[in-house]
Enzyme design. Structure first.
Site, PDB file in Angstrom:
ATOM      1  N   SER A  68     -22.875 -29.618 -21.114  1.00  0.00           N
ATOM      2  CA  SER A  68     -23.964 -29.262 -20.187  1.00  0.00           C
ATOM      3  C   SER A  68     -25.220 -30.106 -20.414  1.00  0.00           C
ATOM      4  O   SER A  68     -25.906 -30.465 -19.459  1.00  0.00           O
ATOM      5  CB  SER A  68     -24.300 -27.775 -20.282  1.00  0.00           C
ATOM      6  OG  SER A  68     -24.715 -27.458 -21.581  1.00  0.00           O
ATOM      7  N   HIS A 118     -24.279 -20.407 -19.003  1.00  0.00           N
ATOM      8  CA  HIS A 118     -22.922 -20.216 -19.536  1.00  0.00           C
ATOM      9  C   HIS A 118     -22.364 -18.876 -19.066  1.00  0.00           C
ATOM     10  O   HIS A 118     -21.343 -18.408 -19.580  1.00  0.00           O
ATOM     11  CB  HIS A 118     -22.938 -20.251 -21.065  1.00  0.00           C
ATOM     12  CG  HIS A 118     -23.456 -21.533 -21.648  1.00  0.00           C
ATOM     13  ND1 HIS A 118     -23.092 -22.768 -21.168  1.00  0.00           N
ATOM     14  CD2 HIS A 118     -24.302 -21.779 -22.677  1.00  0.00           C
ATOM     15  CE1 HIS A 118     -23.702 -23.712 -21.875  1.00  0.00           C
ATOM     16  NE2 HIS A 118     -24.436 -23.136 -22.789  1.00  0.00           N
TER      17      HIS A 118
HETATM   18  P1  A3P Z   1     -18.800 -32.904 -29.475  1.00  0.00           P
HETATM   19  O1  A3P Z   1     -19.261 -31.787 -30.368  1.00  0.00           O
HETATM   20  O2  A3P Z   1     -17.312 -32.925 -29.326  1.00  0.00           O
HETATM   21  O3  A3P Z   1     -19.357 -34.212 -29.883  1.00  0.00           O
HETATM   22  P2  A3P Z   1     -23.055 -28.967 -24.652  1.00  0.00           P
HETATM   23  O4  A3P Z   1     -24.128 -29.901 -24.231  1.00  0.00           O
HETATM   24  O5  A3P Z   1     -22.492 -28.195 -23.515  1.00  0.00           O
HETATM   25  O6  A3P Z   1     -23.463 -28.142 -25.813  1.00  0.00           O
HETATM   26  O7  A3P Z   1     -21.815 -29.871 -25.128  1.00  0.00           O
HETATM   27  C1  A3P Z   1     -21.902 -30.620 -26.303  1.00  0.00           C
HETATM   28  C2  A3P Z   1     -20.768 -31.605 -26.366  1.00  0.00           C
HETATM   29  O8  A3P Z   1     -20.958 -32.604 -25.343  1.00  0.00           O
HETATM   30  C3  A3P Z   1     -20.731 -32.341 -27.696  1.00  0.00           C
HETATM   31  O9  A3P Z   1     -19.362 -32.588 -27.989  1.00  0.00           O
HETATM   32  C4  A3P Z   1     -21.484 -33.608 -27.348  1.00  0.00           C
HETATM   33  O10 A3P Z   1     -21.285 -34.679 -28.228  1.00  0.00           O
HETATM   34  C5  A3P Z   1     -20.932 -33.891 -25.965  1.00  0.00           C
HETATM   35  N1  A3P Z   1     -21.795 -34.844 -25.250  1.00  0.00           N
HETATM   36  C6  A3P Z   1     -23.114 -34.769 -25.034  1.00  0.00           C
HETATM   37  N2  A3P Z   1     -23.561 -35.871 -24.420  1.00  0.00           N
HETATM   38  C7  A3P Z   1     -22.508 -36.679 -24.241  1.00  0.00           C
HETATM   39  C8  A3P Z   1     -22.326 -37.976 -23.674  1.00  0.00           C
HETATM   40  N3  A3P Z   1     -23.339 -38.669 -23.192  1.00  0.00           N
HETATM   41  N4  A3P Z   1     -21.077 -38.486 -23.643  1.00  0.00           N
HETATM   42  C9  A3P Z   1     -20.025 -37.798 -24.145  1.00  0.00           C
HETATM   43  N5  A3P Z   1     -20.136 -36.573 -24.722  1.00  0.00           N
HETATM   44  C10 A3P Z   1     -21.360 -36.021 -24.762  1.00  0.00           C
END
Ligand code: A3P
Length: 303
Positions: A68, A118
């Site tokens: 997100s 969420h």
């Molecule tokens: P990982 O823990 O597998 O690295 P949210 O923002 O919903 O909390 O999700 C977090 C997840 O999205 C993390 O996964 C994070 O690294 C990944 N994420 C955030 N920005 C990203 C990007 N630019 N490219 C790929 N994955 C990304």
């Protein structure tokens, strides 16, 4: 990249509360779904019923750890490309988190407002549907989602940790984690993917072709960036670019939030039995459904 002082202040406060919260006291249940006491309250949920959505609100719905913050960043860059005004978050962007007064403050904010959430489909405030706000639903394969969720708990120093991956996995499969069951969330959304004003985007598709994903997101929300602007936004939205800025944009939690950003990291943690258990659960809940097909489970989750 937008600096995000409201985000940082809110997270600092939540981390402060987390320090004093044992894992056994982290969750409370509201209308059948567990939420973290450090981020949600019953009073705010009650106040959420009074929230008045607008037709030009940008709603980003996802289960935790499906990317997100990535999409939020892309949207704020699209707004910047469109208006030349840096998008500042006037509130912590997760709709259901914060104090009960936030919805009154939000009624004064200029459009477009970005609402990340969420909440499961049936817990969203009715005004989102009544006023026809557009909803982008973000999904990620359940194995990587679980692993990302586990690391978030166990890597961020102040967030209560699980005793082990196995313990987290058990709770995840039971839906006894913050915001409840991934599978219930998915079963609910599966019934609404073809609704007016709803669009699905897959984390893995965005990883595969970021520029194409940004274009789709832009079109859905009615932005028309030039090819050059899409290239610029793509360059600023890679995992490496976002991680490099994460301390500045997201404070102390930044480097944990932007942890690895890979597809398939689950292979490092899932045992064979856990693989089988999740494959069974996927089959039972989503196999043969529209969402089940779109998630490309066989491609991303087969051992
Ligand atoms: P990982 O823990 O597998 O690295 P949210 O923002 O919903 O909390 O999700 C977090 C997840 O999205 C993390 O996964 C994070 O690294 C990944 N994420 C955030 N920005 C990203 C990007 N630019 N490219 C790929 N994955 C990304």
């Amino acid at each position: 990249m937008a600096t995000n002082s409201k985000f940082i202040d809110y997270i600092d406060e939540a981390l402060e509360k987390s320090k004093e919260t044992a894992l056994s006291h982290l969750l409370f249940t509201y209308q059948g779904i567990p939420y973290p006491v450090t981020m949600c309250t019953s009073k705010t949920f009650q106040a959420l019923d009074t929230f008045e959505a607008r037709s030009d609100d940008i709603v980003l719905a996802s289960y935790p750890k499906c990317g997100s913050n990535w999409i939020l960043h892309i949207i704020s860059e699209l707004i910047f490309a469109d208006s030349k005004k840096k998008f500042e978050y006037p509130e912590f962007p997760v709709l259901e988190c914060g104090d009960p007064e936030k919805y009154k403050r939000m009624s004064q904010f200029p459009s477009p407002r970005i609402l990340t959430t969420h909440l499961h489909y049936d817990k969203l405030p009715g005004s989102i549907f009544k006023n026809k706000a557009k909803i982008l639903v973000i999904f990620r394969n359940p194995k990587d989602t679980a692993v990302s969720f586990f690391h978030f708990h166990n890597d961020v120093p102040d967030i209560p940790s699980y005793g082990s991956w196995d313990e987290f996995f058990r709770q995840f499969m039971k839906g006894q984690v913050s915001w409840g069951s991934y599978f219930d969330f998915a079963i609910n959304w599966n019934k609404h993917l073809n609704d007016e004003n709803v669009k699905l985007i897959l984390y893995e598709d965005l990883k595969e072709d970021l520029a194409a994903g940004i274009k789709q997101i832009a079109e859905f929300f009615g932005f028309f960036p030039s090819g050059e602007q899409i290239q610029t936004i793509s360059a600023q939205s890679t995992f490496q670019a976002m991680r490099a800025q994460s301390q500045e944009t997201h404070g102390a939690v930044g480097p944990f939030l932007f942890r690895k950003g890979e597809v398939g990291d689950w292979r490092k943690l899932f045992s064979e039995t856990q693989n089988q258990e999740m494959d069974e659960k996927f089959k039972e809940c989503l196999a043969g459904t529209a969402l089940g097909t779109k998630l490309k489970y066989d491609l991303y989750c087969q051992a």
